[in-house]
Design a protein around this motif. Structure first.
Motif, short mmCIF file in Angstrom:
data_model
loop_
_atom_site.label_atom_id
_atom_site.label_comp_id
_atom_site.label_asym_id
_atom_site.label_seq_id
_atom_site.Cartn_x
_atom_site.Cartn_y
_atom_site.Cartn_z
N PHE A 95 -7.95 0.78 -7.18
CA PHE A 95 -8.83 0.17 -8.17
C PHE A 95 -9.74 1.20 -8.83
O PHE A 95 -10.11 2.22 -8.23
CB PHE A 95 -9.72 -0.88 -7.50
N GLY A 96 -10.12 0.91 -10.08
CA GLY A 96 -11.15 1.69 -10.74
C GLY A 96 -12.53 1.23 -10.30
O GLY A 96 -12.66 0.34 -9.44
N THR A 97 -13.55 1.81 -10.88
CA THR A 97 -14.93 1.50 -10.49
C THR A 97 -15.50 0.29 -11.19
O THR A 97 -16.59 -0.17 -10.86
CB THR A 97 -15.85 2.70 -10.74
N TYR A 118 6.42 -1.52 0.37
CA TYR A 118 4.97 -1.58 0.38
C TYR A 118 4.42 -1.16 -0.97
O TYR A 118 4.91 -0.27 -1.62
CB TYR A 118 4.41 -0.68 1.47
N PHE A 175 -8.55 0.31 -0.47
CA PHE A 175 -7.52 -0.18 0.44
C PHE A 175 -7.81 0.23 1.88
O PHE A 175 -8.18 1.38 2.16
CB PHE A 175 -6.17 0.40 0.01
N GLN A 188 -15.13 -3.15 -0.17
CA GLN A 188 -15.80 -2.88 -1.44
C GLN A 188 -17.29 -2.68 -1.20
O GLN A 188 -17.98 -3.56 -0.71
CB GLN A 188 -15.59 -4.05 -2.42
N PHE A 217 -6.77 -12.83 -4.13
CA PHE A 217 -7.84 -12.41 -3.24
C PHE A 217 -8.63 -13.60 -2.73
O PHE A 217 -8.78 -14.62 -3.42
CB PHE A 217 -8.80 -11.48 -3.98
N GLY A 218 -9.17 -13.43 -1.53
CA GLY A 218 -10.15 -14.37 -1.02
C GLY A 218 -11.52 -14.02 -1.56
O GLY A 218 -11.69 -13.07 -2.33
N GLN A 219 -12.50 -14.80 -1.16
CA GLN A 219 -13.86 -14.59 -1.68
C GLN A 219 -14.60 -13.51 -0.91
O GLN A 219 -15.70 -13.13 -1.30
CB GLN A 219 -14.64 -15.90 -1.65
N TYR A 268 -8.32 -7.32 -12.93
CA TYR A 268 -8.94 -8.39 -12.15
C TYR A 268 -10.35 -8.62 -12.66
O TYR A 268 -11.03 -7.70 -13.11
CB TYR A 268 -9.02 -8.02 -10.66
N LEU A 275 -12.59 -7.64 1.66
CA LEU A 275 -11.74 -8.55 0.90
C LEU A 275 -10.35 -8.59 1.49
O LEU A 275 -9.80 -7.57 1.89
CB LEU A 275 -11.65 -8.08 -0.55
N PHE A 325 -12.07 -5.12 -13.18
CA PHE A 325 -11.47 -3.96 -12.53
C PHE A 325 -10.04 -3.75 -13.01
O PHE A 325 -9.24 -4.69 -13.06
CB PHE A 325 -11.45 -4.14 -11.00
N TYR A 365 -9.15 -4.95 2.05
CA TYR A 365 -9.86 -3.98 1.24
C TYR A 365 -11.34 -4.00 1.62
O TYR A 365 -11.86 -5.02 2.10
CB TYR A 365 -9.76 -4.32 -0.27
N GLY A 420 -21.15 -1.40 -6.35
CA GLY A 420 -20.91 -0.56 -7.52
C GLY A 420 -19.56 0.12 -7.53
O GLY A 420 -19.29 0.93 -8.43
N GLN A 421 -18.72 -0.20 -6.58
CA GLN A 421 -17.40 0.44 -6.50
C GLN A 421 -16.30 -0.62 -6.57
O GLN A 421 -16.54 -1.80 -6.33
CB GLN A 421 -17.26 1.22 -5.19
N GLY A 422 -15.11 -0.16 -6.88
CA GLY A 422 -13.96 -1.03 -6.79
C GLY A 422 -13.49 -1.13 -5.35
O GLY A 422 -13.88 -0.33 -4.49
N PRO A 423 -12.68 -2.12 -5.06
CA PRO A 423 -12.16 -2.25 -3.69
C PRO A 423 -11.35 -1.03 -3.27
O PRO A 423 -10.62 -0.45 -4.06
CB PRO A 423 -11.26 -3.49 -3.79
N TYR A 457 -3.25 -7.92 2.67
CA TYR A 457 -3.96 -6.67 2.48
C TYR A 457 -5.42 -6.87 2.85
O TYR A 457 -6.02 -7.91 2.58
CB TYR A 457 -3.92 -6.23 1.00
N ALA A 478 -1.33 -10.57 -6.81
CA ALA A 478 -1.94 -10.63 -5.50
C ALA A 478 -3.19 -11.48 -5.64
O ALA A 478 -3.95 -11.32 -6.58
CB ALA A 478 -2.29 -9.24 -4.98
N TYR A 532 -2.39 -2.86 5.32
CA TYR A 532 -1.39 -3.76 4.74
C TYR A 532 -0.45 -4.27 5.82
O TYR A 532 -0.01 -3.50 6.68
CB TYR A 532 -0.62 -2.99 3.67
N MET A 572 -18.52 -5.46 1.36
CA MET A 572 -17.74 -6.69 1.22
C MET A 572 -16.32 -6.38 1.70
O MET A 572 -15.72 -5.39 1.27
CB MET A 572 -17.71 -7.13 -0.24
N GLY A 625 -18.02 -13.06 -6.07
CA GLY A 625 -17.34 -12.04 -5.26
C GLY A 625 -15.83 -12.12 -5.25
O GLY A 625 -15.17 -11.15 -4.89
N GLU A 626 -15.26 -13.24 -5.62
CA GLU A 626 -13.80 -13.37 -5.56
C GLU A 626 -13.14 -12.54 -6.65
O GLU A 626 -13.61 -12.46 -7.77
CB GLU A 626 -13.41 -14.83 -5.74
N MET A 627 -12.05 -11.90 -6.32
CA MET A 627 -11.27 -11.14 -7.29
C MET A 627 -10.23 -12.08 -7.90
O MET A 627 -9.40 -12.63 -7.19
CB MET A 627 -10.55 -9.97 -6.62
#
Lengths: 117, 114
Positions: free
Chosen positions: A107-109, A102, B45, B37, B105-107, A37, B91, A91, B35, B40-43, B33, B103, B48, B89, A43-45
């Motif tokens: 996600f990674g960093t 499910y 979870f 965030q 994502f929204g903003q 991603y 998400l 990411f 998430y 400095g990190q990924g989202p 889903y 998948a 769901y 944040m 901010g949007e993924m």
């Protein structure tokens, strides 16, 4: 348990050059999926590309390709002909298939890519 | 329908207040889903839904957090008695069981607890 590792916190690339963003993963599952991603400053993924664990060919989507090396558990993203608009966080993520259909995504960093004119 | 939309985009609240966020998924998507965030990190979870059923919750989702998707369409995420550590944040993403390789994502909603 799944784990995604992105070892490059930041990368620079010259405009029009290719760049590889690294991603390694750890899972004991046989069936899984890998995503990349893009997250711009807004901010949007944004979904870029997907590779299933049973897919024999590397996934490609336009300028994006995923270099999938299953034995090494790596799923690097290659961006060809970088553009200024590619500057963003990237990411890597892995999908785990659980009961009931499910899918849990880890996600990674992230890697911050900056494209230099 | 142009994508996943989240409201509000930004929320500043005082510690101890309750906040509620809304997510409208892509209309034909049955999976939703949430998430979180942090900088400095990924989202990470949170939870769901498949249609209206909440099928999975992360241990990150303390009892101050609750999420609903009453009619299998939009979803809400409520945080009660907010703490400074809730600043992040939030998400929302949706996908279809028919095409589950993507998948969207929204903003996001950026929450700041002061």
């Amino acid at each position: 348990a799944q784990k995604i590792t992105q070892t490059q916190p930041g990368m620079f690339v010259q405009e029009k050059e290719a760049v590889t963003l690294d991603c390694t993963y750890d899972t004991s599952d046989q069936s899984y999926g890998l995503f990349w991603y893009k997250q711009p400053s807004s901010g949007e993924m944004i979904f870029l590309i997907y590779q299933g664990s049973y897919d024999e060919q590397n996934a490609t989507e336009g300028r994006y390709s995923l270099n999938f090396q299953k034995a090494r558990k790596s799923a690097n993203l290659v961006i060809s002909a970088s553009q200024l608009g590619d500057s963003a966080m990237y990411f890597c993520a892995m999908r785990e298939f659980l009961s009931g259909g499910y899918q849990k995504v880890t996600f990674g960093t992230g890697t911050k890519l900056q494209v230099i004119p | 329908d142009t994508g996943v939309s989240q409201d509000p985009r930004h929320k500043i609240t005082k510690r101890g207040q309750n906040v509620t966020f809304r997510c409208d998924p892509i209309s034909e998507h049955n999976r939703l889903y949430w998430y979180r965030q942090t900088l400095g990190q990924g989202p990470e979870f949170l939870t769901y839904f498949q249609n209206e059923a909440q099928l999975e919750k992360s241990r990150l989702l303390s009892d101050r957090f609750s999420a609903e998707r009453p009619k299998g369409s939009f979803s809400t995420l409520e945080i009660q008695r907010t703490e400074q550590g809730d600043s992040a944040m939030y998400l929302c993403a949706s996908s279809s069981s028919l095409k589950s390789t993507e998948a969207f994502f929204g903003q996001g909603t950026r929450l700041t607890v002061v």
